[in-house]
Design a protein around this motif. Structure first.
Motif, PDB file in Angstrom:
ATOM      1  N   UNK A 264       0.851  -1.179   0.000  1.00  0.00           N
ATOM      2  CA  UNK A 264       0.000   0.000   0.000  1.00  0.00           C
ATOM      3  C   UNK A 264       0.893   1.237   0.000  1.00  0.00           C
ATOM      4  N   UNK A 265       0.649   2.141  -0.937  1.00  0.00           N
ATOM      5  CA  UNK A 265       1.369   3.415  -0.932  1.00  0.00           C
ATOM      6  C   UNK A 265       0.502   4.425  -0.184  1.00  0.00           C
ATOM      7  N   UNK A 266       1.098   5.016   0.843  1.00  0.00           N
ATOM      8  CA  UNK A 266       0.395   6.031   1.625  1.00  0.00           C
ATOM      9  C   UNK A 266       1.405   7.095   2.020  1.00  0.00           C
ATOM     10  N   UNK A 267       1.071   8.331   1.784  1.00  0.00           N
ATOM     11  CA  UNK A 267       1.947   9.465   2.108  1.00  0.00           C
ATOM     12  C   UNK A 267       3.329   9.276   1.483  1.00  0.00           C
ATOM     13  N   UNK A 268       3.348   8.815   0.228  1.00  0.00           N
ATOM     14  CA  UNK A 268       4.566   8.626  -0.571  1.00  0.00           C
ATOM     15  C   UNK A 268       5.506   7.581   0.025  1.00  0.00           C
ATOM     16  N   UNK A 269       4.958   6.679   0.837  1.00  0.00           N
ATOM     17  CA  UNK A 269       5.756   5.592   1.398  1.00  0.00           C
ATOM     18  C   UNK A 269       5.081   4.266   1.064  1.00  0.00           C
ATOM     19  N   UNK A 270       5.898   3.242   0.788  1.00  0.00           N
ATOM     20  CA  UNK A 270       5.369   1.911   0.536  1.00  0.00           C
ATOM     21  C   UNK A 270       5.238   1.179   1.860  1.00  0.00           C
ATOM     22  N   UNK A 271       4.062   0.613   2.097  1.00  0.00           N
ATOM     23  CA  UNK A 271       3.783  -0.095   3.340  1.00  0.00           C
ATOM     24  C   UNK A 271       3.384  -1.529   3.017  1.00  0.00           C
ATOM     25  N   UNK A 272       4.087  -2.490   3.590  1.00  0.00           N
ATOM     26  CA  UNK A 272       3.734  -3.890   3.425  1.00  0.00           C
ATOM     27  C   UNK A 272       2.608  -4.199   4.406  1.00  0.00           C
ATOM     28  N   UNK A 273       1.484  -4.671   3.889  1.00  0.00           N
ATOM     29  CA  UNK A 273       0.360  -5.052   4.741  1.00  0.00           C
ATOM     30  C   UNK A 273       0.459  -6.553   4.948  1.00  0.00           C
ATOM     31  N   UNK A 274       0.610  -6.943   6.206  1.00  0.00           N
ATOM     32  CA  UNK A 274       0.850  -8.340   6.540  1.00  0.00           C
ATOM     33  C   UNK A 274      -0.383  -8.951   7.191  1.00  0.00           C
ATOM     34  N   UNK A 275      -0.504 -10.267   7.013  1.00  0.00           N
ATOM     35  CA  UNK A 275      -1.608 -11.000   7.620  1.00  0.00           C
ATOM     36  C   UNK A 275      -1.361 -11.175   9.106  1.00  0.00           C
ATOM     37  N   UNK A 276      -2.395 -10.962   9.888  1.00  0.00           N
ATOM     38  CA  UNK A 276      -2.330 -11.229  11.327  1.00  0.00           C
ATOM     39  C   UNK A 276      -2.794 -12.655  11.616  1.00  0.00           C
ATOM     40  N   UNK A 277      -3.159 -13.383  10.563  1.00  0.00           N
ATOM     41  CA  UNK A 277      -3.776 -14.688  10.727  1.00  0.00           C
ATOM     42  C   UNK A 277      -3.115 -15.725   9.820  1.00  0.00           C
ATOM     43  N   UNK A 278      -3.256 -16.986  10.185  1.00  0.00           N
ATOM     44  CA  UNK A 278      -2.856 -18.106   9.340  1.00  0.00           C
ATOM     45  C   UNK A 278      -4.141 -18.726   8.816  1.00  0.00           C
ATOM     46  N   UNK A 279      -4.207 -18.981   7.517  1.00  0.00           N
ATOM     47  CA  UNK A 279      -5.406 -19.569   6.938  1.00  0.00           C
ATOM     48  C   UNK A 279      -5.371 -19.502   5.428  1.00  0.00           C
ATOM     49  N   UNK A 280      -6.552 -19.536   4.830  1.00  0.00           N
ATOM     50  CA  UNK A 280      -6.706 -19.519   3.378  1.00  0.00           C
ATOM     51  C   UNK A 280      -7.412 -18.240   2.956  1.00  0.00           C
ATOM     52  N   UNK A 281      -6.915 -17.601   1.912  1.00  0.00           N
ATOM     53  CA  UNK A 281      -7.542 -16.375   1.393  1.00  0.00           C
ATOM     54  C   UNK A 281      -8.900 -16.754   0.801  1.00  0.00           C
ATOM     55  N   UNK A 282      -9.959 -16.153   1.334  1.00  0.00           N
ATOM     56  CA  UNK A 282     -11.307 -16.423   0.830  1.00  0.00           C
ATOM     57  C   UNK A 282     -11.831 -15.298  -0.053  1.00  0.00           C
ATOM     58  N   UNK A 283     -11.236 -14.103   0.061  1.00  0.00           N
ATOM     59  CA  UNK A 283     -11.652 -12.985  -0.796  1.00  0.00           C
ATOM     60  C   UNK A 283     -10.535 -11.951  -0.858  1.00  0.00           C
ATOM     61  N   UNK A 284     -10.346 -11.398  -2.051  1.00  0.00           N
ATOM     62  CA  UNK A 284      -9.445 -10.269  -2.246  1.00  0.00           C
ATOM     63  C   UNK A 284     -10.339  -9.145  -2.742  1.00  0.00           C
ATOM     64  N   UNK A 285     -10.486  -8.093  -1.946  1.00  0.00           N
ATOM     65  CA  UNK A 285     -11.466  -7.052  -2.235  1.00  0.00           C
ATOM     66  C   UNK A 285     -10.897  -5.849  -2.967  1.00  0.00           C
ATOM     67  N   UNK A 286      -9.584  -5.876  -3.289  1.00  0.00           N
ATOM     68  CA  UNK A 286      -8.949  -4.757  -3.969  1.00  0.00           C
ATOM     69  C   UNK A 286      -8.088  -5.272  -5.113  1.00  0.00           C
TER      70      UNK A 286
END
Length: 140
Positions: free
Chosen positions: A101-123
């Motif tokens: 995610x780019x926010x305020x001209x910085x790249x931010x890695x968004x990490x999972x807080x959970x272990x499991x299977x991806x059921x939906x990607x909304x973006x």
């Protein structure tokens, strides 16, 4: 015409960009019209089609998990999706990067807080998101 919801120092603003011509922008903030001049000419781009009720593009969800529990990974701040690292059906572990995610001209890695299977990607890459928007759903 583009609409944005901005929060500056805790104050929320509805910004509507009406017209862009070179360095001149005609916009309204909370209904008050303004003419703004920027330091360099803006490129006009064709607007991306978006669903009417949401900012993100819905993606078909995988079958529900057997335990029935699901967790949402939300955006910690407003920004633009640079890269989506997972897809529906992928197995993820706690701490794994699911998107950038780019926010305020910085790249931010968004990490999972959970272990499991991806059921939906909304973006998708290029989407604008607001703080609290659901980005990815993980099922156990």
């Amino acid at each position: 015409m583009k609409n944005y919801k901005l929060a500056i120092n805790g104050t929320h603003y509805d910004v509507e960009i009406n017209e862009v011509e070179g360095q001149e922008i005609s916009l309204s903030v909370n209904g008050t019209p303004y003419k703004v001049t920027v330091d360099k000419e803006l490129r006009k781009t064709a607007p991306k089609p978006r669903p009417a009720a949401t900012v993100s593009k819905p993606v078909a969800a995988a079958p529900a998990s057997t335990s029935g529990k699901s967790y949402s990974i939300t955006s910690p701040l407003p920004g633009t999706i640079l890269k989506v690292n997972v897809k529906v059906g992928d197995k993820v572990t706690q701490g794994q990067s699911v998107l950038m995610l780019e926010a305020m001209k910085m790249e931010n890695s968004i990490e999972s807080d959970y272990t499991g299977t991806v059921t939906a990607v909304k973006v998708a890459q290029g989407d604008s998101v607001m703080e609290g928007d659901v980005l990815v759903t993980i099922g156990e």
